[in-house]
Design an enzyme around this catalytic site. Structure first.
Site, PDB file in Angstrom:
ATOM      1  N   GLY A  57      -6.768  -2.694 -10.394  1.00  0.00           N
ATOM      2  CA  GLY A  57      -6.816  -3.658  -9.289  1.00  0.00           C
ATOM      3  C   GLY A  57      -7.940  -3.309  -8.329  1.00  0.00           C
ATOM      4  N   ARG A 103     -25.893   7.161  -4.073  1.00  0.00           N
ATOM      5  CA  ARG A 103     -26.907   7.747  -3.176  1.00  0.00           C
ATOM      6  C   ARG A 103     -26.810   9.261  -3.122  1.00  0.00           C
ATOM      7  NH1 ARG A 103     -28.013   2.907   1.106  1.00  0.00           N
ATOM      8  NH2 ARG A 103     -29.009   1.583  -0.471  1.00  0.00           N
ATOM      9  N   ARG A 114      -8.348  -4.817 -16.276  1.00  0.00           N
ATOM     10  CA  ARG A 114      -7.264  -4.030 -16.874  1.00  0.00           C
ATOM     11  C   ARG A 114      -7.559  -4.112 -18.368  1.00  0.00           C
ATOM     12  NH1 ARG A 114      -4.060  -3.265 -12.359  1.00  0.00           N
ATOM     13  NH2 ARG A 114      -3.843  -5.066 -10.991  1.00  0.00           N
ATOM     14  N   ASP A 116      -3.554   4.466  -9.984  1.00  0.00           N
ATOM     15  CA  ASP A 116      -2.948   5.542 -10.790  1.00  0.00           C
ATOM     16  C   ASP A 116      -3.138   5.327 -12.290  1.00  0.00           C
ATOM     17  OD1 ASP A 116      -1.185   3.416 -10.741  1.00  0.00           O
ATOM     18  OD2 ASP A 116       0.610   4.663 -10.621  1.00  0.00           O
ATOM     19  N   SER A 135      -5.749   3.983 -13.674  1.00  0.00           N
ATOM     20  CA  SER A 135      -7.132   4.395 -13.932  1.00  0.00           C
ATOM     21  C   SER A 135      -7.250   5.917 -13.977  1.00  0.00           C
ATOM     22  CB  SER A 135      -8.056   3.826 -12.854  1.00  0.00           C
ATOM     23  OG  SER A 135      -7.949   2.422 -12.835  1.00  0.00           O
ATOM     24  N   THR A 158      -6.636   1.926  -4.217  1.00  0.00           N
ATOM     25  CA  THR A 158      -5.610   0.914  -4.507  1.00  0.00           C
ATOM     26  C   THR A 158      -4.933   0.506  -3.214  1.00  0.00           C
ATOM     27  OG1 THR A 158      -3.424   0.519  -5.464  1.00  0.00           O
ATOM     28  CG2 THR A 158      -4.006   2.813  -5.148  1.00  0.00           C
ATOM     29  N   ILE A 159      -4.670  -0.789  -3.086  1.00  0.00           N
ATOM     30  CA  ILE A 159      -3.977  -1.236  -1.876  1.00  0.00           C
ATOM     31  C   ILE A 159      -2.522  -0.749  -1.858  1.00  0.00           C
ATOM     32  CG2 ILE A 159      -5.455  -3.274  -1.656  1.00  0.00           C
ATOM     33  CD1 ILE A 159      -2.871  -4.921  -2.498  1.00  0.00           C
ATOM     34  N   ASP A 160      -2.006  -0.318  -3.016  1.00  0.00           N
ATOM     35  CA  ASP A 160      -0.598   0.107  -3.087  1.00  0.00           C
ATOM     36  C   ASP A 160      -0.353   1.442  -2.359  1.00  0.00           C
ATOM     37  OD1 ASP A 160      -0.432  -2.100  -4.715  1.00  0.00           O
ATOM     38  OD2 ASP A 160      -0.385  -0.953  -6.586  1.00  0.00           O
ATOM     39  N   ASP A 214      -0.152   4.402  -3.531  1.00  0.00           N
ATOM     40  CA  ASP A 214       0.935   5.104  -4.233  1.00  0.00           C
ATOM     41  C   ASP A 214       0.442   6.308  -5.033  1.00  0.00           C
ATOM     42  OD1 ASP A 214      -0.511   3.645  -6.053  1.00  0.00           O
ATOM     43  OD2 ASP A 214       1.208   2.856  -7.140  1.00  0.00           O
ATOM     44  N   GLY A 257       2.258  -4.206  -3.739  1.00  0.00           N
ATOM     45  CA  GLY A 257       2.565  -2.772  -3.676  1.00  0.00           C
ATOM     46  C   GLY A 257       3.098  -2.220  -4.980  1.00  0.00           C
ATOM     47  N   ARG A 258       3.240  -3.081  -5.947  1.00  0.00           N
ATOM     48  CA  ARG A 258       3.811  -2.709  -7.247  1.00  0.00           C
ATOM     49  C   ARG A 258       5.161  -2.033  -7.030  1.00  0.00           C
ATOM     50  NH1 ARG A 258      -0.171  -0.259 -11.778  1.00  0.00           N
ATOM     51  NH2 ARG A 258      -1.113  -2.302 -11.899  1.00  0.00           N
ATOM     52  N   GLY A 286       6.595  -5.307  14.037  1.00  0.00           N
ATOM     53  CA  GLY A 286       7.922  -5.414  14.645  1.00  0.00           C
ATOM     54  C   GLY A 286       8.815  -6.351  13.857  1.00  0.00           C
ATOM     55  N   HIS A 326      13.159 -15.853  16.279  1.00  0.00           N
ATOM     56  CA  HIS A 326      12.818 -15.853  14.854  1.00  0.00           C
ATOM     57  C   HIS A 326      13.449 -14.646  14.178  1.00  0.00           C
ATOM     58  CE1 HIS A 326       9.629 -13.291  16.754  1.00  0.00           C
ATOM     59  NE2 HIS A 326      10.203 -12.476  15.894  1.00  0.00           N
ATOM     60  N   GLU A 363       7.127  -6.360  -3.129  1.00  0.00           N
ATOM     61  CA  GLU A 363       7.342  -7.023  -4.424  1.00  0.00           C
ATOM     62  C   GLU A 363       8.161  -6.160  -5.389  1.00  0.00           C
ATOM     63  OE1 GLU A 363       3.666  -7.794  -6.522  1.00  0.00           O
ATOM     64  OE2 GLU A 363       3.017  -5.710  -6.418  1.00  0.00           O
TER      65      GLU A 363
HETATM   66  P1  ADP Z   1      -4.651   0.743 -11.491  1.00  0.00           P
HETATM   67  O1  ADP Z   1      -5.719   1.715 -11.855  1.00  0.00           O
HETATM   68  O2  ADP Z   1      -5.047  -0.139 -10.335  1.00  0.00           O
HETATM   69  O3  ADP Z   1      -3.298   1.400 -11.305  1.00  0.00           O
HETATM   70  P2  ADP Z   1      -3.815  -0.211 -14.107  1.00  0.00           P
HETATM   71  O4  ADP Z   1      -2.476   0.461 -14.061  1.00  0.00           O
HETATM   72  O5  ADP Z   1      -3.890  -1.574 -14.695  1.00  0.00           O
HETATM   73  O6  ADP Z   1      -4.501  -0.316 -12.678  1.00  0.00           O
HETATM   74  O7  ADP Z   1      -4.778   0.755 -14.934  1.00  0.00           O
HETATM   75  C1  ADP Z   1      -6.141   0.401 -15.133  1.00  0.00           C
HETATM   76  C2  ADP Z   1      -6.524   0.673 -16.560  1.00  0.00           C
HETATM   77  O8  ADP Z   1      -6.428   2.074 -16.815  1.00  0.00           O
HETATM   78  C3  ADP Z   1      -5.623   0.035 -17.613  1.00  0.00           C
HETATM   79  O9  ADP Z   1      -5.933  -1.309 -17.839  1.00  0.00           O
HETATM   80  C4  ADP Z   1      -5.915   0.903 -18.829  1.00  0.00           C
HETATM   81  O10 ADP Z   1      -7.110   0.509 -19.445  1.00  0.00           O
HETATM   82  C5  ADP Z   1      -6.109   2.281 -18.192  1.00  0.00           C
HETATM   83  N1  ADP Z   1      -4.868   3.048 -18.282  1.00  0.00           N
HETATM   84  C6  ADP Z   1      -3.725   2.897 -17.571  1.00  0.00           C
HETATM   85  N2  ADP Z   1      -2.768   3.764 -17.988  1.00  0.00           N
HETATM   86  C7  ADP Z   1      -3.318   4.464 -19.008  1.00  0.00           C
HETATM   87  C8  ADP Z   1      -2.841   5.490 -19.884  1.00  0.00           C
HETATM   88  N3  ADP Z   1      -1.582   5.975 -19.775  1.00  0.00           N
HETATM   89  N4  ADP Z   1      -3.674   5.968 -20.830  1.00  0.00           N
HETATM   90  C9  ADP Z   1      -4.937   5.491 -20.945  1.00  0.00           C
HETATM   91  N5  ADP Z   1      -5.440   4.527 -20.151  1.00  0.00           N
HETATM   92  C10 ADP Z   1      -4.657   4.013 -19.199  1.00  0.00           C
HETATM   93  O1  F6P Z   2      -2.173  -2.423  -7.936  1.00  0.00           O
HETATM   94  C1  F6P Z   2      -2.670  -3.406  -7.081  1.00  0.00           C
HETATM   95  C2  F6P Z   2      -1.888  -4.701  -7.258  1.00  0.00           C
HETATM   96  O2  F6P Z   2      -2.424  -5.646  -6.355  1.00  0.00           O
HETATM   97  C3  F6P Z   2      -0.382  -4.578  -7.093  1.00  0.00           C
HETATM   98  O3  F6P Z   2       0.010  -4.517  -5.740  1.00  0.00           O
HETATM   99  C4  F6P Z   2       0.092  -5.815  -7.797  1.00  0.00           C
HETATM  100  O4  F6P Z   2       1.412  -5.654  -8.273  1.00  0.00           O
HETATM  101  C5  F6P Z   2      -0.873  -5.927  -8.943  1.00  0.00           C
HETATM  102  O5  F6P Z   2      -2.043  -5.197  -8.560  1.00  0.00           O
HETATM  103  C6  F6P Z   2      -1.260  -7.341  -9.291  1.00  0.00           C
HETATM  104  O6  F6P Z   2      -2.074  -7.286 -10.406  1.00  0.00           O
HETATM  105  P1  F6P Z   2      -2.959  -8.505 -10.945  1.00  0.00           P
HETATM  106  O7  F6P Z   2      -4.107  -8.691  -9.999  1.00  0.00           O
HETATM  107  O8  F6P Z   2      -3.396  -8.053 -12.288  1.00  0.00           O
HETATM  108  O9  F6P Z   2      -2.074  -9.694 -10.945  1.00  0.00           O
END
Ligand code: ADP
Ligand code: F6P
Length: 320
Positions: A12, A26, A73, A104, A106, A126-128, A130, A171-172, A186, A216, A223
Protein backbone atom coordinates in the site's frame (compact mmCIF):
# COMPACT_ATOMS: atom_id res chain seq x y z
CA UNK A 1 31.25 -0.47 0.11
CA UNK A 2 28.33 -1.48 -2.13
CA UNK A 3 28.45 0.39 -5.41
CA UNK A 4 25.16 -0.30 -7.14
CA UNK A 5 21.94 -0.31 -5.14
CA UNK A 6 18.22 -0.27 -5.91
CA UNK A 7 15.20 1.25 -4.23
CA UNK A 8 11.65 -0.08 -4.43
CA UNK A 9 8.27 0.92 -3.01
CA UNK A 10 5.90 -1.97 -2.34
CA UNK A 11 2.45 -2.76 -0.94
CA UNK A 12 0.00 0.00 0.00
CA UNK A 13 1.34 3.44 -0.87
CA UNK A 14 1.90 5.86 1.99
CA UNK A 15 2.47 9.64 1.92
CA UNK A 16 6.18 10.24 2.36
CA UNK A 17 7.35 7.35 0.19
CA UNK A 18 8.61 9.89 -2.35
CA UNK A 19 10.56 11.76 0.31
CA UNK A 20 12.16 8.44 1.29
CA UNK A 21 13.10 7.64 -2.34
CA UNK A 22 14.63 11.10 -2.67
CA UNK A 23 16.68 10.63 0.49
CA UNK A 24 17.93 7.19 -0.58
CA UNK A 25 18.98 8.47 -4.01
CA UNK A 26 20.68 11.64 -2.86
CA UNK A 27 22.53 10.04 0.05
CA UNK A 28 23.67 7.13 -2.12
CA UNK A 29 24.87 9.49 -4.86
CA UNK A 30 26.76 11.52 -2.28
CA UNK A 31 28.62 8.33 -1.36
CA UNK A 32 29.53 7.62 -4.96
CA UNK A 33 26.96 4.85 -5.43
CA UNK A 34 24.81 4.18 -8.46
CA UNK A 35 21.06 3.92 -7.81
CA UNK A 36 18.31 2.12 -9.71
CA UNK A 37 14.59 2.48 -9.06
CA UNK A 38 12.47 -0.65 -9.36
CA UNK A 39 8.98 0.16 -10.61
CA UNK A 40 5.78 -1.42 -9.25
CA UNK A 41 7.23 -3.19 -6.22
CA UNK A 42 8.17 -6.86 -6.42
CA UNK A 43 6.27 -7.12 -9.71
CA UNK A 44 8.84 -4.81 -11.29
CA UNK A 45 11.63 -6.90 -9.80
CA UNK A 46 10.19 -9.96 -11.52
CA UNK A 47 9.74 -8.09 -14.80
CA UNK A 48 13.14 -6.36 -14.59
CA UNK A 49 11.49 -2.94 -14.67
CA UNK A 50 14.55 -1.03 -13.44
CA UNK A 51 15.32 2.64 -14.15
CA UNK A 52 18.51 4.54 -13.31
CA UNK A 53 17.88 7.40 -10.88
CA UNK A 54 19.94 10.56 -10.69
CA UNK A 55 19.57 13.58 -8.46
CA UNK A 56 17.27 15.41 -10.89
CA UNK A 57 14.90 12.43 -11.16
CA UNK A 58 13.97 12.87 -7.49
CA UNK A 59 13.66 16.66 -7.64
CA UNK A 60 10.34 18.25 -6.69
CA UNK A 61 8.83 15.11 -5.17
CA UNK A 62 9.30 15.63 -1.42
CA UNK A 63 5.83 17.20 -1.19
CA UNK A 64 4.02 14.61 -3.32
CA UNK A 65 1.86 11.75 -2.07
CA UNK A 66 1.86 8.36 -3.81
CA UNK A 67 5.15 7.08 -5.19
CA UNK A 68 6.98 8.02 -8.38
CA UNK A 69 8.16 4.41 -8.62
CA UNK A 70 4.56 3.18 -8.44
CA UNK A 71 3.72 0.24 -6.21
CA UNK A 72 1.89 -3.07 -6.41
CA UNK A 73 0.79 -6.09 -4.49
CA UNK A 74 2.46 -9.00 -6.24
CA UNK A 75 1.02 -12.47 -5.68
CA UNK A 76 3.66 -13.73 -8.15
CA UNK A 77 6.41 -12.80 -5.73
CA UNK A 78 4.82 -15.13 -3.17
CA UNK A 79 5.75 -18.10 -5.40
CA UNK A 80 9.23 -19.72 -5.63
CA UNK A 81 9.29 -19.07 -9.41
CA UNK A 82 8.51 -15.37 -8.96
CA UNK A 83 11.14 -15.02 -6.26
CA UNK A 84 13.73 -16.80 -8.41
CA UNK A 85 13.03 -14.49 -11.35
CA UNK A 86 13.30 -11.38 -9.15
CA UNK A 87 16.59 -12.52 -7.61
CA UNK A 88 18.06 -13.45 -11.00
CA UNK A 89 17.16 -10.00 -12.36
CA UNK A 90 18.82 -8.24 -9.44
CA UNK A 91 21.98 -10.33 -9.94
CA UNK A 92 22.04 -9.80 -13.70
CA UNK A 93 21.94 -6.03 -13.32
CA UNK A 94 24.57 -6.21 -10.61
CA UNK A 95 22.44 -4.82 -7.78
CA UNK A 96 24.40 -5.29 -4.56
CA UNK A 97 21.82 -3.97 -2.12
CA UNK A 98 18.10 -3.14 -2.10
CA UNK A 99 16.19 -0.59 -0.02
CA UNK A 100 12.61 -1.85 0.38
CA UNK A 101 10.12 0.87 1.36
CA UNK A 102 6.75 -0.56 2.39
CA UNK A 103 4.56 -2.23 4.97
CA UNK A 104 4.91 -5.48 6.91
CA UNK A 105 4.19 -7.66 3.84
CA UNK A 106 6.95 -5.86 1.97
CA UNK A 107 9.32 -6.50 4.89
CA UNK A 108 8.53 -10.23 4.58
CA UNK A 109 9.36 -10.01 0.89
CA UNK A 110 12.64 -8.26 1.73
CA UNK A 111 13.56 -11.16 3.97
CA UNK A 112 13.09 -13.55 1.04
CA UNK A 113 15.67 -11.54 -0.91
CA UNK A 114 18.01 -11.47 2.08
CA UNK A 115 17.81 -15.25 2.48
CA UNK A 116 19.07 -15.62 -1.07
CA UNK A 117 22.16 -13.57 -0.21
CA UNK A 118 21.09 -10.12 -1.43
CA UNK A 119 21.75 -7.26 1.00
CA UNK A 120 18.50 -5.57 1.99
CA UNK A 121 17.34 -2.89 4.33
CA UNK A 122 13.71 -2.16 5.12
CA UNK A 123 12.12 1.27 5.51
CA UNK A 124 8.70 1.11 7.23
CA UNK A 125 5.98 2.95 5.29
CA UNK A 126 2.30 2.27 5.90
CA UNK A 127 -0.67 4.29 7.08
CA UNK A 128 -1.59 1.33 9.33
CA UNK A 129 1.39 2.02 11.64
CA UNK A 130 1.47 -1.66 12.55
CA UNK A 131 5.14 -2.45 11.97
CA UNK A 132 7.21 -3.64 14.89
CA UNK A 133 10.51 -1.83 15.43
CA UNK A 134 9.45 1.74 14.84
CA UNK A 135 7.36 4.19 16.82
CA UNK A 136 6.01 5.62 13.56
CA UNK A 137 5.86 4.34 10.00
CA UNK A 138 6.12 6.78 7.11
CA UNK A 139 2.63 7.95 6.08
CA UNK A 140 0.86 7.25 9.35
CA UNK A 141 1.01 10.85 10.58
CA UNK A 142 -0.36 12.20 7.30
CA UNK A 143 -3.19 9.65 7.25
CA UNK A 144 -4.03 10.46 10.86
CA UNK A 145 -4.29 14.16 10.06
CA UNK A 146 -6.47 13.38 7.04
CA UNK A 147 -8.82 11.28 9.18
CA UNK A 148 -8.96 13.97 11.86
CA UNK A 149 -9.89 16.60 9.29
CA UNK A 150 -12.60 14.32 7.88
CA UNK A 151 -14.10 13.55 11.30
CA UNK A 152 -14.07 17.25 12.26
CA UNK A 153 -16.11 17.95 9.14
CA UNK A 154 -18.49 15.10 9.86
CA UNK A 155 -19.00 16.44 13.36
CA UNK A 156 -20.19 19.79 11.95
CA UNK A 157 -22.99 18.20 9.97
CA UNK A 158 -23.69 15.62 12.70
CA UNK A 159 -24.23 18.41 15.24
CA UNK A 160 -26.35 20.46 12.86
CA UNK A 161 -28.76 17.52 12.41
CA UNK A 162 -28.24 15.99 15.88
CA UNK A 163 -27.25 12.73 14.23
CA UNK A 164 -25.32 9.59 15.06
CA UNK A 165 -22.47 8.78 12.67
CA UNK A 166 -20.36 5.66 12.31
CA UNK A 167 -17.03 6.45 10.62
CA UNK A 168 -14.83 3.63 9.33
CA UNK A 169 -11.06 4.06 9.10
CA UNK A 170 -8.46 1.86 7.43
CA UNK A 171 -5.73 0.09 9.35
CA UNK A 172 -6.07 -3.52 8.29
CA UNK A 173 -5.86 -5.55 11.55
CA UNK A 174 -4.55 -2.65 13.57
CA UNK A 175 -6.58 -0.06 15.48
CA UNK A 176 -3.92 2.67 15.59
CA UNK A 177 -5.49 5.01 13.04
CA UNK A 178 -8.97 4.68 14.57
CA UNK A 179 -7.80 5.08 18.15
CA UNK A 180 -5.54 8.07 17.58
CA UNK A 181 -8.13 9.83 15.40
CA UNK A 182 -10.84 9.20 18.00
CA UNK A 183 -8.61 10.72 20.67
CA UNK A 184 -7.75 13.71 18.50
CA UNK A 185 -11.36 14.47 17.54
CA UNK A 186 -13.05 13.71 20.86
CA UNK A 187 -15.11 10.92 19.30
CA UNK A 188 -17.69 9.33 21.58
CA UNK A 189 -16.93 5.65 20.92
CA UNK A 190 -13.98 3.91 19.29
CA UNK A 191 -14.07 0.29 18.18
CA UNK A 192 -10.70 -1.35 17.48
CA UNK A 193 -9.71 -4.96 16.80
CA UNK A 194 -7.44 -5.08 19.84
CA UNK A 195 -10.38 -4.73 22.27
CA UNK A 196 -13.48 -6.95 21.99
CA UNK A 197 -16.58 -4.78 21.77
CA UNK A 198 -20.19 -5.34 22.83
CA UNK A 199 -22.75 -3.86 20.50
CA UNK A 200 -25.19 -3.54 23.44
CA UNK A 201 -22.71 -1.28 25.21
CA UNK A 202 -22.39 0.95 22.13
CA UNK A 203 -26.20 1.08 21.90
CA UNK A 204 -26.45 2.06 25.57
CA UNK A 205 -24.03 4.96 24.92
CA UNK A 206 -26.07 6.10 21.90
CA UNK A 207 -29.31 5.98 23.93
CA UNK A 208 -27.78 7.78 26.89
CA UNK A 209 -26.51 10.56 24.64
CA UNK A 210 -29.99 10.84 23.09
CA UNK A 211 -31.53 11.19 26.56
CA UNK A 212 -28.94 13.81 27.50
CA UNK A 213 -29.79 15.68 24.29
CA UNK A 214 -26.17 15.65 23.08
CA UNK A 215 -25.80 17.32 19.71
CA UNK A 216 -24.22 14.30 18.06
CA UNK A 217 -22.67 10.89 18.58
CA UNK A 218 -19.54 9.97 16.63
CA UNK A 219 -18.48 6.34 16.60
CA UNK A 220 -15.12 5.55 14.99
CA UNK A 221 -14.59 1.95 13.89
CA UNK A 222 -11.33 0.46 12.61
CA UNK A 223 -11.91 -1.68 9.52
CA UNK A 224 -10.26 -4.61 11.30
CA UNK A 225 -12.94 -4.54 14.03
CA UNK A 226 -16.03 -4.50 11.84
CA UNK A 227 -17.80 -2.77 8.98
CA UNK A 228 -19.38 0.61 9.67
CA UNK A 229 -22.42 -0.21 7.50
CA UNK A 230 -23.27 -3.30 9.53
CA UNK A 231 -22.60 -1.66 12.89
CA UNK A 232 -24.70 1.36 11.88
CA UNK A 233 -27.61 -0.89 10.84
CA UNK A 234 -27.44 -2.84 14.08
CA UNK A 235 -27.36 0.32 16.21
CA UNK A 236 -30.38 1.63 14.33
CA UNK A 237 -32.24 -1.65 14.79
CA UNK A 238 -31.51 -1.91 18.50
CA UNK A 239 -31.96 1.78 19.50
CA UNK A 240 -34.35 3.15 16.89
CA UNK A 241 -31.84 6.00 16.40
CA UNK A 242 -31.19 6.81 12.77
CA UNK A 243 -27.51 6.44 11.82
CA UNK A 244 -25.33 7.77 8.99
CA UNK A 245 -22.25 5.97 7.74
CA UNK A 246 -18.98 7.27 6.32
CA UNK A 247 -16.36 4.85 5.05
CA UNK A 248 -13.26 7.01 4.60
CA UNK A 249 -11.55 4.51 2.29
CA UNK A 250 -8.60 5.31 0.09
CA UNK A 251 -8.67 9.06 0.61
CA UNK A 252 -6.75 8.20 3.80
CA UNK A 253 -3.78 7.09 1.69
CA UNK A 254 -3.46 10.15 -0.54
CA UNK A 255 -2.35 13.74 -0.15
CA UNK A 256 0.83 15.66 0.52
CA UNK A 257 2.86 14.24 3.42
CA UNK A 258 2.94 16.25 6.64
CA UNK A 259 6.20 17.87 7.69
CA UNK A 260 6.60 15.05 10.21
CA UNK A 261 6.38 12.40 7.49
CA UNK A 262 8.73 14.26 5.14
CA UNK A 263 11.35 14.53 7.86
CA UNK A 264 10.83 10.96 9.06
CA UNK A 265 11.11 9.66 5.49
CA UNK A 266 14.24 11.73 4.86
CA UNK A 267 15.90 10.45 8.03
CA UNK A 268 14.94 6.82 7.50
CA UNK A 269 15.90 6.91 3.80
CA UNK A 270 19.30 8.32 4.70
CA UNK A 271 19.67 5.81 7.55
CA UNK A 272 18.85 2.95 5.18
CA UNK A 273 21.74 3.81 2.84
CA UNK A 274 24.06 4.14 5.82
CA UNK A 275 22.98 0.66 6.98
CA UNK A 276 23.48 -0.83 3.50
CA UNK A 277 27.10 0.31 3.46
CA UNK A 278 28.11 -1.80 6.45
CA UNK A 279 25.34 -4.15 7.67
CA UNK A 280 26.08 -7.85 7.65
CA UNK A 281 22.49 -8.95 8.35
CA UNK A 282 19.09 -7.81 7.03
CA UNK A 283 17.84 -4.86 9.05
CA UNK A 284 14.97 -2.40 9.12
CA UNK A 285 15.51 1.21 10.10
CA UNK A 286 12.95 2.78 12.42
CA UNK A 287 12.33 5.63 14.79
CA UNK A 288 12.52 5.12 18.53
CA UNK A 289 12.31 7.98 21.03
CA UNK A 290 13.34 10.43 18.33
CA UNK A 291 16.39 8.46 17.20
CA UNK A 292 16.93 6.40 14.06
CA UNK A 293 17.42 2.80 15.18
CA UNK A 294 17.70 -0.61 13.51
CA UNK A 295 16.08 -3.97 14.19
CA UNK A 296 16.74 -7.29 12.53
CA UNK A 297 14.19 -7.95 9.79
CA UNK A 298 13.61 -11.42 11.26
CA UNK A 299 12.46 -9.81 14.50
CA UNK A 300 10.37 -7.18 12.68
CA UNK A 301 8.32 -9.75 10.76
CA UNK A 302 7.92 -12.10 13.71
CA UNK A 303 6.37 -9.45 15.96
CA UNK A 304 3.51 -7.00 15.67
CA UNK A 305 3.47 -3.45 16.89
CA UNK A 306 0.71 -3.08 19.47
CA UNK A 307 -1.48 -0.05 20.00
CA UNK A 308 -1.07 1.62 23.36
CA UNK A 309 -4.11 0.47 25.32
CA UNK A 310 -3.59 3.26 27.85
CA UNK A 311 -4.76 5.59 25.08
CA UNK A 312 -7.88 3.45 24.68
CA UNK A 313 -8.62 3.88 28.39
CA UNK A 314 -8.03 7.63 28.15
CA UNK A 315 -10.38 7.89 25.18
CA UNK A 316 -13.01 6.02 27.22
CA UNK A 317 -12.72 8.50 30.10
CA UNK A 318 -12.75 11.58 27.86
CA UNK A 319 -15.89 10.48 26.07
CA UNK A 320 -18.03 9.99 29.20
P1 ADP B 1 2.31 -4.02 2.72
O1 ADP B 1 3.77 -4.08 2.41
O2 ADP B 1 1.75 -2.63 2.58
O3 ADP B 1 1.96 -4.67 4.04
P2 ADP B 1 1.33 -6.37 1.32
O4 ADP B 1 1.01 -7.14 2.57
O5 ADP B 1 0.38 -6.48 0.18
O6 ADP B 1 1.52 -4.82 1.58
O7 ADP B 1 2.76 -6.87 0.83
C1 ADP B 1 3.36 -6.30 -0.33
C2 ADP B 1 3.96 -7.40 -1.17
O8 ADP B 1 5.01 -8.02 -0.44
C3 ADP B 1 3.01 -8.54 -1.52
O9 ADP B 1 2.18 -8.24 -2.61
C4 ADP B 1 4.00 -9.65 -1.85
O10 ADP B 1 4.50 -9.51 -3.15
C5 ADP B 1 5.12 -9.39 -0.85
N1 ADP B 1 4.96 -10.24 0.33
C6 ADP B 1 4.06 -10.14 1.33
N2 ADP B 1 4.18 -11.17 2.21
C7 ADP B 1 5.17 -11.95 1.73
C8 ADP B 1 5.77 -13.18 2.15
N3 ADP B 1 5.35 -13.81 3.28
N4 ADP B 1 6.76 -13.71 1.41
C9 ADP B 1 7.18 -13.09 0.28
N5 ADP B 1 6.66 -11.94 -0.17
C10 ADP B 1 5.67 -11.37 0.53
O1 F6P C 1 -2.06 -1.36 4.34
C1 F6P C 1 -2.61 -0.15 3.91
C2 F6P C 1 -4.08 -0.33 3.57
O2 F6P C 1 -4.58 0.93 3.16
C3 F6P C 1 -4.94 -0.93 4.67
O3 F6P C 1 -5.28 0.01 5.66
C4 F6P C 1 -6.12 -1.43 3.89
O4 F6P C 1 -6.76 -2.49 4.56
C5 F6P C 1 -5.49 -1.91 2.61
O5 F6P C 1 -4.23 -1.23 2.50
C6 F6P C 1 -6.31 -1.66 1.38
O6 F6P C 1 -5.64 -2.23 0.31
P1 F6P C 1 -5.98 -1.95 -1.23
O7 F6P C 1 -5.52 -0.56 -1.56
O8 F6P C 1 -5.22 -2.99 -1.95
O9 F6P C 1 -7.46 -2.06 -1.35
Amino acid sequence: MRKRIAVVTSGGDAPGMNAAIRAVVRIALSKGMEVYGIRRGYLGMIRADFIPLDSASVGGIIEEGGTILRTARSPEFMTPEGQRAAIENLRRIGIEGVVVIGGDGSMRGALVLARSGISVVGVPATIDNDIFGTDMSIGADTALNTVVEAIDRIRDTASAHERTFVVETMGRNCGWLALESALATGADVVIIPEVPFQLEEVCRIVQRRQRERKAHTIIVVAEGAGRAVKIGEEIQKCTGVETRITVLGHLQRGGAPTAFDRILASRLGAGAVEVLTHATEPLMVGLHCGEVVTHSLEEVVSKQRRVDLRLYQLEGIFSI
